[in-house]
Design an enzyme around this catalytic site. Structure first.
Site, PDB file in Angstrom:
ATOM      1  N   HIS A  72       0.867  -1.182   0.000  1.00  0.00           N
ATOM      2  CA  HIS A  72       0.000   0.000   0.000  1.00  0.00           C
ATOM      3  C   HIS A  72       0.901   1.229   0.000  1.00  0.00           C
ATOM      4  O   HIS A  72       1.520   1.551   1.010  1.00  0.00           O
ATOM      5  CB  HIS A  72      -0.904  -0.018   1.229  1.00  0.00           C
ATOM      6  CG  HIS A  72      -1.811   1.175   1.283  1.00  0.00           C
ATOM      7  ND1 HIS A  72      -2.941   1.263   0.512  1.00  0.00           N
ATOM      8  CD2 HIS A  72      -1.746   2.331   1.986  1.00  0.00           C
ATOM      9  CE1 HIS A  72      -3.543   2.416   0.742  1.00  0.00           C
ATOM     10  NE2 HIS A  72      -2.830   3.083   1.634  1.00  0.00           N
TER      11      HIS A  72
ATOM     12  N   ASP B  89       0.999   5.047  -0.270  1.00  0.00           N
ATOM     13  CA  ASP B  89       0.212   6.277  -0.277  1.00  0.00           C
ATOM     14  C   ASP B  89       0.828   7.254  -1.278  1.00  0.00           C
ATOM     15  O   ASP B  89       2.026   7.520  -1.235  1.00  0.00           O
ATOM     16  CB  ASP B  89       0.163   6.859   1.144  1.00  0.00           C
ATOM     17  CG  ASP B  89      -0.684   5.982   2.052  1.00  0.00           C
ATOM     18  OD1 ASP B  89      -1.898   5.927   1.844  1.00  0.00           O
ATOM     19  OD2 ASP B  89      -0.121   5.315   2.944  1.00  0.00           O
TER      20      ASP B  89
ATOM     21  N   ASP C 267      -7.833   1.632   2.028  1.00  0.00           N
ATOM     22  CA  ASP C 267      -7.442   2.575   3.085  1.00  0.00           C
ATOM     23  C   ASP C 267      -8.203   3.893   3.079  1.00  0.00           C
ATOM     24  O   ASP C 267      -7.905   4.762   3.882  1.00  0.00           O
ATOM     25  CB  ASP C 267      -5.933   2.845   2.967  1.00  0.00           C
ATOM     26  CG  ASP C 267      -5.357   3.529   4.193  1.00  0.00           C
ATOM     27  OD1 ASP C 267      -5.839   3.232   5.300  1.00  0.00           O
ATOM     28  OD2 ASP C 267      -4.454   4.368   4.049  1.00  0.00           O
TER      29      ASP C 267
ATOM     30  N   HIS D  47      -6.229   9.737  -0.882  1.00  0.00           N
ATOM     31  CA  HIS D  47      -6.855   9.688   0.438  1.00  0.00           C
ATOM     32  C   HIS D  47      -6.024  10.232   1.605  1.00  0.00           C
ATOM     33  O   HIS D  47      -6.435  10.095   2.760  1.00  0.00           O
ATOM     34  CB  HIS D  47      -7.381   8.281   0.748  1.00  0.00           C
ATOM     35  CG  HIS D  47      -6.328   7.222   0.882  1.00  0.00           C
ATOM     36  ND1 HIS D  47      -6.100   6.282  -0.088  1.00  0.00           N
ATOM     37  CD2 HIS D  47      -5.445   6.945   1.872  1.00  0.00           C
ATOM     38  CE1 HIS D  47      -5.128   5.467   0.307  1.00  0.00           C
ATOM     39  NE2 HIS D  47      -4.713   5.848   1.492  1.00  0.00           N
TER      40      HIS D  47
HETATM   41 ZN   LIG Z   1      -3.288   4.854   2.592  1.00  0.00          ZN
END
Ligand SMILES: [Zn+2]
Length: 1001
Positions: free
Chosen positions: A252, A254, A364, A568
């Site tokens: 994951h 970001d 997420d 996000h």
């Molecule tokens: Zn995230």
């Protein structure tokens, strides 16, 4: 066991080592290319040397000779950049290149090694090391949310962040390494089993036997026998009812957060390099990667890695998932933004890879809007994976595999990985938790286990694969099968005939500050969303009616830039200062480019000459100008008066009357046409209240429920005045509070049932939340909030823990509260955070519904200067409004009506006659065929029969999906069309040859 592992067996993996030589060059400022780096002079470095300014890049050349006696045996180059053992990602990272410039593998805290070819005489790598500062330290396993200057290059300073360790060439004992995995898996498994379990004792006895034959002082010679003692317990197969985990490699990453966008590009490259290296070694590894933007960055920065990735895609091992441009927030973006997230991402995947299996992937994001199922389905995504709702602090979500049904009745088959995480290490504990936690036992018996270090931790590791292999079929454990999310859903669809249904939004009971933090980033998003609608509308009109080139390239590029910022951690306001400063600059640039598209389109459309026409970008008529058209406005009748009476200032236009007290608050708001008081009984509307806002953790993310008890009215007056402005009357009050000032303007316009408010704040507060509230004399159990292509209801009361937990929630342009036959809409131009509560009682002044808008916060982590400075908030109260009025007012409040000089009227390209159906987007078709696209939705939540017409000569009109592919036969526009509640329909209009004269640009 742990002591034996730590003191003897772990160290035995490195049977011997020799020091590596290291030279380095520190790049000044921003990252440079491999070729540029090598043109510089590298100077010697030694273990113990401090290196690396915050956000700096240091290029290291590391080499070692392979001792003669090691030739033909497995060696690895261990590079010690100064890693912090506590965290994966969030710190120093590197990527190693061969001397040819080819990216080979990353260096991460849990993967510090580089491969050495067996038989090589020496080894040499060039390492691009990023001295990213630690912004979220962990102390005793707890994250520390401390304000830090490190998140902004302007304040980060130059202090070296890391100390080089002993980089070395190591001779590897693979037997010891394998023994470690055996021992770890079995000892953890024994711990996870109940004390009375026979299996537990079987394992413990075998472990004891294994350690008895292991000579801790000569692990190399005895590891084989020690492993032999474990074969029988490792071979014992899983029981028939064992839970099945479809494990999938993942990281994951970001897209921006505690690092800037530019660093994410490098994190992606490092992680993919690791994944490809591990795929070369381990044929069982499958990897899922989301975010088309991250693929596009990789393609641009590392074409060699992208080529290798594409080859692994062709083998079915490297799996693009999600289909969105980034893993967007899905509360705040507009409906059209979510469409473009999916369309832009999906088109990229189709273009680069061809047929990509469609699985929605948003593990997420901070809560999931009830509009999402329909949007996913219309883009071809019938399956959806998320996880974040397991972070709820109040209620446990009842399912892991279920139908998720949106506001319109669309369902997507949804799965939450029951491990409650998207970054498992494939430990026995994670696997056991996934199995025991799974909520839909008895109906179905499998879940997904995404594994791998995210955010620059480097993705899946060989250790995880080793543990997965041991748990493939092991008594006492769930079965771990590395397989694709698609295979998971295929199997679930066969095994689970009738999943339960969850209707409506999946509200995250956590992170309620994200609707408000970094107000300028949010303002930028709302503003450009509106401008995209306007620019595409007028550019399409200009293309169809005036043969002006349509700016395909510019719009595509601008959309991509904005879609990234809906990530996000960006739109929610939870990134470092660097990210938000860049976002504000990007929004300003995008805004000016969009305005110039609007202006050039309007010049092409309305022609030269005098005239005072209005180009109305709202889909609704205003001032006599129909929606999406250009014509001369009708001047509104009526007048507004302002006068003082009994210490009150009264603004009155014959439709509404507003009484303003000496403190500048609204003590009476009356709907004169319906003789109804909307604010009265000693209540005060447009009241600013300031709250202490110190969340226990996660500053920018959270508003803790306790804030409510700390409110203070902001009602002291510095000065006040009445301003008469033609058809408008304004009352302006200036206030000072704390270190800040505010100027509040209350405006009544001739003929309007809407009172407009502007609050300008020069905000210099920290750990404070500023809200504005309107206690409305209405009794209702629920409130409506605009969401993407529709609205959603929440309760005003706190009957259940689920109701109570939604004390702060997202709305787009409006909220609506009403009793049967009478309602009020509160409109805003940039606010997302709202709370709407039932206050008072029949016995004490009557029941009211308090509508509160959260305007601005001042969280100190991760950006210690978040939200400081000037903000302007516009909002309005529309009396006597039903939902239809709210929808119209929402568009009118944010969509421009521009004066144009030419006098040529321009009708709308398309329109619906009948109630409820709104055209949100008009654009040229992406395929550049010259067709145009009309996207409309049913806005009231009701079944509608409407008449559709287009004002140009069309060959055909038909429904398409969001990717603009035909999904029905040609429509007969002499017949009415049916929309179901909240249905989104996209139409493609094929122009006749006479209309289609020119190719777009
Ligand atoms: Zn995230």
């Amino acid at each position: 066991m742990n002591r034996t592992l730590t003191s003897y067996i772990y160290p035995a993996v490195e049977a011997a080592s020799v020091a590596a030589e290291c030279t380095a060059w520190e790049a000044p400022g921003e990252p440079v290319s491999f070729a540029t780096a090598l043109r510089n002079r590298f100077t010697p470095r030694s273990p113990g040397d401090a290196w690396g300014a915050p956000w700096g890049t240091t290029w290291l050349s590391i080499r070692a000779d392979v001792p003669v006696e090691w030739r033909g045996r497995r060696t690895e180059l261990i590079v010690e950049l100064g890693f912090n053992d506590e965290m994966e990602g969030f710190q120093v990272e590197g990527i190693a290149y061969a001397e040819s410039g080819e990216a080979v593998k990353a260096l991460n805290p849990q993967s510090r090694w580089l491969p050495v070819e067996v038989g090589a005489l020496d080894v040499a790598y060039i390492v691009e090391a990023a001295s990213n500062p630690v912004l979220l330290p962990k102390v005793q396993d707890e994250l520390v949310f401390a304000p830090t200057p490190l998140g902004d290059p302007a304040t980060a300073g130059l202090r070296p962040q890391y100390v080089l360790g002993n980089s070395r060439l190591a001779l590897v004992d693979e037997g010891a390494r394998a023994l470690i995995h055996d021992l770890e898996v079995l000892s953890e498994l024994a711990r996870s089993l109940p004390a009375e379990s026979a299996r537990r004792w079987e394992i413990l006895v075998a472990l004891e036997a294994s350690l008895n034959v292991l000579d801790v002082h000569d692990v190399g010679a005895t590891s084989r026998a020690a492993r032999q003692a474990l074969v029988a317990v490792l071979d014992q197969p899983a029981v028939g009812s064992a839970h099945i985990l479809n494990a999938i490699g993942h990281a994951h990453i970001d897209s921006a957060w505690l690092w800037p966008l530019r660093e994410t590009r490098r994190k992606v490259a490092r992680t993919v390099a690791n994944v490809l290296q591990l795929m070369d070694e381990d044929p069982d590894l499958l990897y899922a990667m989301s975010s088309a933007q991250q693929f596009a960055w990789l393609e641009e920065d590392h074409p060699d890695l992208f080529r290798r990735l594409s080859a692994r895609f062709a083998e079915g091992r490297f799996l693009p998932v999600g289909g969105m441009w980034v893993e967007s927030d899905v509360n705040m973006p507009s409906g059209e933004s979510l469409v473009r997230q999916l369309v832009t991402g999906t088109r990229y995947f189709e273009e680069k890879f061809g047929d990509v299996a469609k699985v929605g992937w948003l593990p997420d994001s901070f809560g999931y809007s009830a509009a999402l199922p329909q949007i996913l389905k219309l883009a071809g995504y019938h399956r959806f994976i998320t996880q974040k709702i397991s972070w709820n602090t109040t209620n446990k979500f009842p399912h892991h595999t279920f139908w998720w049904e949106g506001i319109d009745g669309s369902r997507v088959l949804t799965h939450f990985p029951s491990a409650d995480m998207y970054n498992s290490n494939v430990t026995v504990a994670d696997v056991a938790h996934a199995a025991s936690n799974f909520a839909d036992k008895g109906w179905v018996n499998r879940s997904v286990l995404p594994f791998g270090f995210g955010d620059g931790g480097g993705g899946p590791t060989r250790e995880m694969m080793e543990r997965a292999a041991r748990m493939r079929d092991l008594e006492g454990s769930a079965r771990v099968e590395v397989s694709s999310p698609v295979k998971f859903f295929d199997q679930v669809e066969q095994e689970f005939a009738d999943p339960q249904v969850w209707l409506g939004e999946m509200y995250l009971e956590f992170h309620r500050g994200i609707y408000t933090s970094q107000a300028r980033t949010k303002c930028g998003n709302r503003r450009v969303e509106q401008l995209f609608r306007e620019a595409e509308l007028w550019a399409t009109q200009a293309r169809v009616r005036a043969d002006q080139d349509y700016p395909f390239h510019a719009l595509e590029r601008l959309w991509q830039e904005v879609l990234v910022l809906q990530f996000h951690d960006v739109l929610p306001g939870t990134s470092i200062a660097w990210v938000h400063n860049e976002a504000e600059q990007t929004y300003a640039r995008v805004e000016s480019e969009l305005v110039s598209i609007v202006e050039s389109s309007l010049v092409a459309l309305s022609g030269p000459g005098p005239g005072a026409s209005i180009a109305n970008a709202s889909p609704f008529a205003r001032s006599g100008v129909s929606g999406h058209s250009i014509s001369t406005p009708v001047v509104r009748d009526g007048a507004v008066s302002a006068h003082s009476s009994d210490g009150l200032v009264i603004l009155d236009n014959g439709v509404v009357r507003v009484a303003i007290a000496e403190d500048g608050t609204v003590v009476e708001l009356t709907d004169l046409q319906r003789s109804r008081r909307v604010i009265s009984n000693g209540d005060r509307g447009n009241l600013l209240r300031i709250y202490r806002d110190v969340p226990t953790k996660w500053d920018a993310w959270d508003i803790d429920a306790g804030y409510r008890a700390t409110g203070l009215d902001v009602d002291s007056v510095v000065s006040a005045r009445i301003e008469e402005r033609g058809s408008r009357c304004a009352f302006v009050v200036d206030r000072a509070f704390g270190s800040s000032t505010a100027s509040q303007e209350i405006v009544v316009t001739a003929g309007s049932a809407q009172v407009d408010f502007t609050t300008r704040v020069d905000w210099h507060e920290r750990d404070r939340l500023l809200k504005v509230e309107f206690p409305l004399a209405l009794s209702t159990e629920r409130w409506a909030a605009e969401t993407q292509f529709g609205h959603t209801y929440r309760t005003t009361h706190t009957n259940t823990s689920w109701d109570t937990a939604k004390f702060e929630a997202c709305a787009h342009r409006w909220v609506h509260v009403g009793e049967p036959g009478y309602g009020v809409a509160v409109i805003n131009d940039r606010t997302y955070g709202h709370s709407v509560r039932r206050v008072g009682s029949r016995d004490s002044g009557g029941i009211r519904t308090s509508v509160e808008l959260s305007l601005v916060r001042g969280p100190r982590y991760p950006d210690p200067k978040a939200d400081q400075g000037a903000h302007t908030f516009r909002y309005a109260v529309h009396v006597g409004a039903d939902i239809e009025d709210a929808v119209r007012a929402g568009y009118e409040f944010t969509d421009s009506a521009r004066e144009v000089s030419g006098g040529t009227p321009v009708p709308a390209l398309a329109e619906f006659r009948g109630r409820g159906v709104v055209i949100d987007t008009v654009k040229m078709a992406d395929d550049r065929s010259g067709d145009f696209i009309v996207r409309a939705y049913e806005s009231l939540g009701a079944r509608q029969e409407v008449q559709f017409s287009v004002s140009v000569d069309a060959d055909a009109v038909y429904d398409v999906d969001l990717l603009e592919n035909r999904i029905c036969a040609d429509l007969d526009l002499t017949q009415s069309l049916t929309f179901s509640p909240f249905q989104i329909r996209t139409f493609r209009v094929e122009l006749s040859d006479a209309e289609r004269n020119f190719e777009g640009g």
